[in-house]
Design a protein around this motif. Sequence first.
Motif, PDB file in Angstrom:
ATOM      1  N   MET A 155       0.806  -1.197   0.000  1.00  0.00           N
ATOM      2  CA  MET A 155       0.000   0.000   0.000  1.00  0.00           C
ATOM      3  C   MET A 155       0.851   1.264   0.000  1.00  0.00           C
ATOM      4  O   MET A 155       0.604   2.153  -0.778  1.00  0.00           O
ATOM      5  CB  MET A 155      -0.897   0.017   1.230  1.00  0.00           C
ATOM      6  CG  MET A 155      -2.161  -0.760   1.093  1.00  0.00           C
ATOM      7  SD  MET A 155      -3.268  -0.483   2.461  1.00  0.00           S
ATOM      8  CE  MET A 155      -3.079  -2.006   3.338  1.00  0.00           C
ATOM      9  N   CYS A 156       1.831   1.364   0.880  1.00  0.00           N
ATOM     10  CA  CYS A 156       2.576   2.615   1.036  1.00  0.00           C
ATOM     11  C   CYS A 156       3.563   2.877  -0.087  1.00  0.00           C
ATOM     12  O   CYS A 156       4.127   3.957  -0.146  1.00  0.00           O
ATOM     13  CB  CYS A 156       3.316   2.633   2.371  1.00  0.00           C
ATOM     14  SG  CYS A 156       2.267   3.221   3.691  1.00  0.00           S
ATOM     15  N   ARG A 157       3.793   1.937  -0.960  1.00  0.00           N
ATOM     16  CA  ARG A 157       4.737   2.209  -2.038  1.00  0.00           C
ATOM     17  C   ARG A 157       4.207   3.291  -2.969  1.00  0.00           C
ATOM     18  O   ARG A 157       4.939   3.834  -3.763  1.00  0.00           O
ATOM     19  CB  ARG A 157       5.067   0.936  -2.794  1.00  0.00           C
ATOM     20  CG  ARG A 157       3.931   0.447  -3.667  1.00  0.00           C
ATOM     21  CD  ARG A 157       4.252  -0.845  -4.277  1.00  0.00           C
ATOM     22  NE  ARG A 157       3.504  -1.810  -3.479  1.00  0.00           N
ATOM     23  CZ  ARG A 157       3.362  -3.054  -3.769  1.00  0.00           C
ATOM     24  NH1 ARG A 157       3.941  -3.541  -4.814  1.00  0.00           N
ATOM     25  NH2 ARG A 157       2.661  -3.849  -3.016  1.00  0.00           N
TER      26      ARG A 157
ATOM     27  N   GLN B 155      -3.173   6.938   1.775  1.00  0.00           N
ATOM     28  CA  GLN B 155      -2.342   5.732   1.748  1.00  0.00           C
ATOM     29  C   GLN B 155      -1.730   5.456   3.119  1.00  0.00           C
ATOM     30  O   GLN B 155      -1.655   4.312   3.547  1.00  0.00           O
ATOM     31  CB  GLN B 155      -1.238   5.870   0.697  1.00  0.00           C
ATOM     32  CG  GLN B 155      -1.721   5.769  -0.716  1.00  0.00           C
ATOM     33  CD  GLN B 155      -2.297   4.394  -1.023  1.00  0.00           C
ATOM     34  OE1 GLN B 155      -1.773   3.370  -0.590  1.00  0.00           O
ATOM     35  NE2 GLN B 155      -3.386   4.368  -1.752  1.00  0.00           N
ATOM     36  N   PHE B 156      -1.307   6.513   3.804  1.00  0.00           N
ATOM     37  CA  PHE B 156      -0.716   6.369   5.129  1.00  0.00           C
ATOM     38  C   PHE B 156      -1.735   5.804   6.123  1.00  0.00           C
ATOM     39  O   PHE B 156      -1.442   4.870   6.871  1.00  0.00           O
ATOM     40  CB  PHE B 156      -0.184   7.726   5.601  1.00  0.00           C
ATOM     41  CG  PHE B 156       0.505   7.680   6.925  1.00  0.00           C
ATOM     42  CD1 PHE B 156       1.746   7.079   7.067  1.00  0.00           C
ATOM     43  CD2 PHE B 156      -0.081   8.263   8.039  1.00  0.00           C
ATOM     44  CE1 PHE B 156       2.381   7.042   8.289  1.00  0.00           C
ATOM     45  CE2 PHE B 156       0.559   8.236   9.260  1.00  0.00           C
ATOM     46  CZ  PHE B 156       1.787   7.617   9.389  1.00  0.00           C
TER      47      PHE B 156
ATOM     48  N   ARG C  31      -4.441   4.118   5.402  1.00  0.00           N
ATOM     49  CA  ARG C  31      -4.734   2.736   5.003  1.00  0.00           C
ATOM     50  C   ARG C  31      -3.687   1.776   5.543  1.00  0.00           C
ATOM     51  O   ARG C  31      -4.007   0.688   6.016  1.00  0.00           O
ATOM     52  CB  ARG C  31      -4.796   2.632   3.481  1.00  0.00           C
ATOM     53  CG  ARG C  31      -6.046   3.199   2.884  1.00  0.00           C
ATOM     54  CD  ARG C  31      -5.998   3.140   1.367  1.00  0.00           C
ATOM     55  NE  ARG C  31      -7.263   3.529   0.780  1.00  0.00           N
ATOM     56  CZ  ARG C  31      -7.450   3.719  -0.509  1.00  0.00           C
ATOM     57  NH1 ARG C  31      -6.438   3.565  -1.359  1.00  0.00           N
ATOM     58  NH2 ARG C  31      -8.632   4.066  -0.952  1.00  0.00           N
ATOM     59  N   LYS C  32      -2.430   2.174   5.463  1.00  0.00           N
ATOM     60  CA  LYS C  32      -1.352   1.325   5.948  1.00  0.00           C
ATOM     61  C   LYS C  32      -1.452   1.149   7.462  1.00  0.00           C
ATOM     62  O   LYS C  32      -1.333   0.038   7.976  1.00  0.00           O
ATOM     63  CB  LYS C  32       0.004   1.928   5.565  1.00  0.00           C
ATOM     64  CG  LYS C  32       1.184   1.084   5.957  1.00  0.00           C
ATOM     65  CD  LYS C  32       1.206  -0.222   5.191  1.00  0.00           C
ATOM     66  CE  LYS C  32       2.489  -0.981   5.435  1.00  0.00           C
ATOM     67  NZ  LYS C  32       2.610  -2.152   4.586  1.00  0.00           N
ATOM     68  N   LEU C  33      -1.664   2.246   8.180  1.00  0.00           N
ATOM     69  CA  LEU C  33      -1.758   2.168   9.639  1.00  0.00           C
ATOM     70  C   LEU C  33      -2.947   1.331  10.097  1.00  0.00           C
ATOM     71  O   LEU C  33      -2.837   0.555  11.047  1.00  0.00           O
ATOM     72  CB  LEU C  33      -1.880   3.567  10.243  1.00  0.00           C
ATOM     73  CG  LEU C  33      -0.631   4.424  10.242  1.00  0.00           C
ATOM     74  CD1 LEU C  33      -0.949   5.789  10.842  1.00  0.00           C
ATOM     75  CD2 LEU C  33       0.492   3.772  11.006  1.00  0.00           C
TER      76      LEU C  33
ATOM     77  N   THR D 145      -8.280  -0.942   3.404  1.00  0.00           N
ATOM     78  CA  THR D 145      -8.474   0.074   2.379  1.00  0.00           C
ATOM     79  C   THR D 145      -9.863   0.687   2.471  1.00  0.00           C
ATOM     80  O   THR D 145     -10.068   1.805   2.023  1.00  0.00           O
ATOM     81  CB  THR D 145      -8.290  -0.504   0.964  1.00  0.00           C
ATOM     82  OG1 THR D 145      -9.184  -1.598   0.799  1.00  0.00           O
ATOM     83  CG2 THR D 145      -6.859  -0.960   0.751  1.00  0.00           C
TER      84      THR D 145
ATOM     85  N   GLY E 186      -4.581  -0.907   8.304  1.00  0.00           N
ATOM     86  CA  GLY E 186      -4.585  -2.262   7.746  1.00  0.00           C
ATOM     87  C   GLY E 186      -5.784  -2.542   6.866  1.00  0.00           C
ATOM     88  O   GLY E 186      -6.094  -3.694   6.580  1.00  0.00           O
TER      89      GLY E 186
END
Length: 88
Positions: free
Chosen positions: A1-3, A26-27, A29-31, A35, A33
């Motif tokens: 995700m974070c790429r 995106q950040f 979403r990553k934190l 979308t 877990g």
Amino acid sequence: MCRNIKTLFNFDPPATDDEVRDAALQFVRKLSGTTRPSKQNQHAFDHAVETIAASARELLDSLETTQHPRNRDEVAAKAKARSALRFA
């Protein structure tokens, strides 16, 4: 995700609010877990995105550099060339 989060500082033209918000999304979403948050968590998710986007915009607006602004097309072309070499 974070790429998908890209450097947004020191470009000509500067990063748009949409680009900053996309990076914040995106950040979060990553934190988190996920979308797509549940309906119960949607407000907290959206609030986090907006808060982080505002902080990121404040950061970008306050940073200073003596370097010349980078050209978005040149940076994208270099990334595409690296990708072609890596995945060829």
